[in-house]
Design an enzyme around this catalytic site. Structure first.
Site, PDB file in Angstrom:
ATOM      1  N   HIS A  41       0.829  -1.225   0.000  1.00 33.18           N
ATOM      2  CA  HIS A  41       0.000   0.000   0.000  1.00 33.18           C
ATOM      3  C   HIS A  41       0.855   1.263   0.000  1.00 33.18           C
ATOM      4  O   HIS A  41       0.427   2.316  -0.434  1.00 33.18           O
ATOM      5  CB  HIS A  41      -0.905   0.030   1.237  1.00 33.18           C
ATOM      6  CG  HIS A  41      -2.153  -0.772   1.080  1.00 33.18           C
ATOM      7  ND1 HIS A  41      -3.167  -0.414   0.223  1.00 33.18           N
ATOM      8  CD2 HIS A  41      -2.557  -1.902   1.678  1.00 33.18           C
ATOM      9  CE1 HIS A  41      -4.153  -1.313   0.302  1.00 33.18           C
ATOM     10  NE2 HIS A  41      -3.806  -2.227   1.198  1.00 33.18           N
ATOM     11  N   ASP A  89      -0.400  -7.657   1.264  1.00 33.36           N
ATOM     12  CA  ASP A  89       0.138  -6.291   1.344  1.00 33.36           C
ATOM     13  C   ASP A  89       1.642  -6.294   1.621  1.00 33.36           C
ATOM     14  O   ASP A  89       2.111  -5.875   2.684  1.00 33.36           O
ATOM     15  CB  ASP A  89      -0.603  -5.502   2.439  1.00 33.36           C
ATOM     16  CG  ASP A  89      -0.252  -4.021   2.408  1.00 33.36           C
ATOM     17  OD1 ASP A  89      -0.554  -3.326   3.403  1.00 33.36           O
ATOM     18  OD2 ASP A  89       0.329  -3.554   1.398  1.00 33.36           O
ATOM     19  N   SER A 183       3.660   1.601   8.933  1.00 30.48           N
ATOM     20  CA  SER A 183       3.372   0.500   7.995  1.00 30.48           C
ATOM     21  C   SER A 183       4.625   0.055   7.266  1.00 30.48           C
ATOM     22  O   SER A 183       5.504   0.870   6.961  1.00 30.48           O
ATOM     23  CB  SER A 183       2.343   0.973   6.980  1.00 30.48           C
ATOM     24  OG  SER A 183       1.198   1.376   7.678  1.00 30.48           O
TER      25      SER A 183
HETATM   26  O1  LIG Z   1       1.672   4.460   7.066  1.00 31.97           O
HETATM   27  C1  LIG Z   1       0.708   4.044   6.401  1.00 31.97           C
HETATM   28  O2  LIG Z   1      -0.174   3.250   6.814  1.00 31.97           O
HETATM   29  C2  LIG Z   1       0.578   4.487   5.026  1.00 31.97           C
HETATM   30  N1  LIG Z   1      -0.255   3.885   4.160  1.00 31.97           N
HETATM   31  C3  LIG Z   1      -0.123   4.550   2.965  1.00 31.97           C
HETATM   32  C4  LIG Z   1      -0.749   4.369   1.764  1.00 31.97           C
HETATM   33  C5  LIG Z   1      -0.437   5.201   0.710  1.00 31.97           C
HETATM   34  C6  LIG Z   1       0.509   6.191   0.890  1.00 31.97           C
HETATM   35  F1  LIG Z   1       0.799   6.987  -0.149  1.00 31.97           F
HETATM   36  C7  LIG Z   1       1.163   6.422   2.072  1.00 31.97           C
HETATM   37  C8  LIG Z   1       0.822   5.579   3.112  1.00 31.97           C
HETATM   38  C9  LIG Z   1       1.264   5.523   4.437  1.00 31.97           C
HETATM   39  N2  LIG Z   1       2.205   6.340   5.049  1.00 31.97           N
HETATM   40  C10 LIG Z   1       1.953   7.687   5.197  1.00 31.97           C
HETATM   41  O3  LIG Z   1       0.901   8.205   4.916  1.00 31.97           O
HETATM   42  C11 LIG Z   1       3.058   8.494   5.772  1.00 31.97           C
HETATM   43  C12 LIG Z   1       3.311   9.860   5.229  1.00 31.97           C
HETATM   44  C13 LIG Z   1       2.800   9.632   6.581  1.00 31.97           C
HETATM   45  C14 LIG Z   1       3.645   9.749   7.778  1.00 31.97           C
HETATM   46  C15 LIG Z   1       3.092   9.480   8.990  1.00 31.97           C
HETATM   47  C16 LIG Z   1       3.873   9.584  10.132  1.00 31.97           C
HETATM   48  C17 LIG Z   1       5.215   9.957  10.053  1.00 31.97           C
HETATM   49  C18 LIG Z   1       5.763  10.214   8.812  1.00 31.97           C
HETATM   50  C19 LIG Z   1       4.987  10.099   7.658  1.00 31.97           C
END
Ligand SMILES: O=C(O)c1[nH]c2ccc(F)cc2c1NC(=O)[C@H]1C[C@@H]1c1ccccc1
Length: 232
Positions: A41, A89, A183
């Site tokens: 993802h 995933d 993730s």
């Molecule tokens: O972490 C996730 O679950 C996840 N799932 C996604 C799916 C598409 C996608 F384009 C991104 C993700 C993404 N990561 C994020 O949004 C990361 C950017 C955010 C973030 C959060 C905390 C600290 C730094 C950066």
């Protein structure tokens, strides 16, 4: 990581930060000298751009010995992964070159025996994901210990309502939980990677929605096949 604490620097030398334009997007971990495992993802909103992989880091921004950003030669999502659910995933990333292994950069063994981790087993998860409900993004790696939740409990109607397959596993999410940005990171039980934090959007820290991981053992043959083909 919600409700966790700052990891001791470089005690998780397998941890990777998947980055776009210098921004942390997802976690990942080194499973071979030239290969990082993460979640499919995470490539959803990258519109074709390739990740860069940061290894050997504790802080995302400060200079540290052995910290190095690697270019990625290939990104291989599991063929069964899709945007509609959490199935398959997984994402394999081949680095441009073999990672230089040292005290801060090491490979993490993955579970190859396809047997469920016993419920209540305490496993650990780490990441640079959000650390509070306002979405605060840490500079340093955080970690958390969590007990494995049985699939039956996790599949309860009021929890994930029978969407957790035998190729997934859950941990309790009451207050202490993984969250956005974590993730792709590993769920480590007794020193072995048993799961990968799924990257489908999910609420964090709510006991009604346990954390979901892709179990690794069911995919050992796929991983070996991709690495064997990629190493040529
Ligand atoms: O972490 C996730 O679950 C996840 N799932 C996604 C799916 C598409 C996608 F384009 C991104 C993700 C993404 N990561 C994020 O949004 C990361 C950017 C955010 C973030 C959060 C905390 C600290 C730094 C950066």
């Amino acid at each position: 990581i919600l409700g966790g604490y700052e990891a001791k620097p470089h005690l998780k030398p397998y941890m990777a930060s998947l980055q776009l334009d210098g921004q942390h997007i997802c976690g990942g971990f080194l499973i071979a000298k030239q290969w990082v495992l993460s979640a499919a993802h995470c490539t959803e909103e990258t519109d074709g751009k390739m990740f860069q992989v940061l290894l050997g880091a504790h802080s995302l921004t400060e200079p540290e010995p052995h910290k190095r950003l690697y270019r990625v030669r290939a990104q291989i999502p599991h063929p069964g992964s899709n945007i509609h659910n959490n199935k398959d995933d997984l994402l394999l990333l081949q680095l441009e070159e073999e990672a230089e292994l040292n005290a801060h950069v090491q490979v993490l063994p993955v579970q190859r025996e396809d047997r469920d981790v016993a419920p209540d087993t305490v496993c650990e998860v780490a990441g640079w994901g959000t650390i509070n409900h306002s979405g605060r993004r840490p500079d340093k790696l955080y970690q958390l210990e969590r007990p494995v939740l049985s699939r039956d409990v996790c599949n309860h109607r009021t929890r994930h309502d029978h969407t957790i397959t035998e190729k997934m596993m859950c941990t309790d999410s009451r207050r202490k939980d993984t969250c956005k940005g974590d993730s792709g990171g590993p769920l480590v039980c007794n020193g072995v990677a048993e799961g990968v934090v799924t990257a489908g959007s999910r609420v964090c820290g709510n006991y009604k929605k346990p954390a979901i991981y892709t179990r690794i053992a069911p995919y050992a043959a796929w991983i070996d096949g991709v690495i064997a083909a990629g190493d040529g």
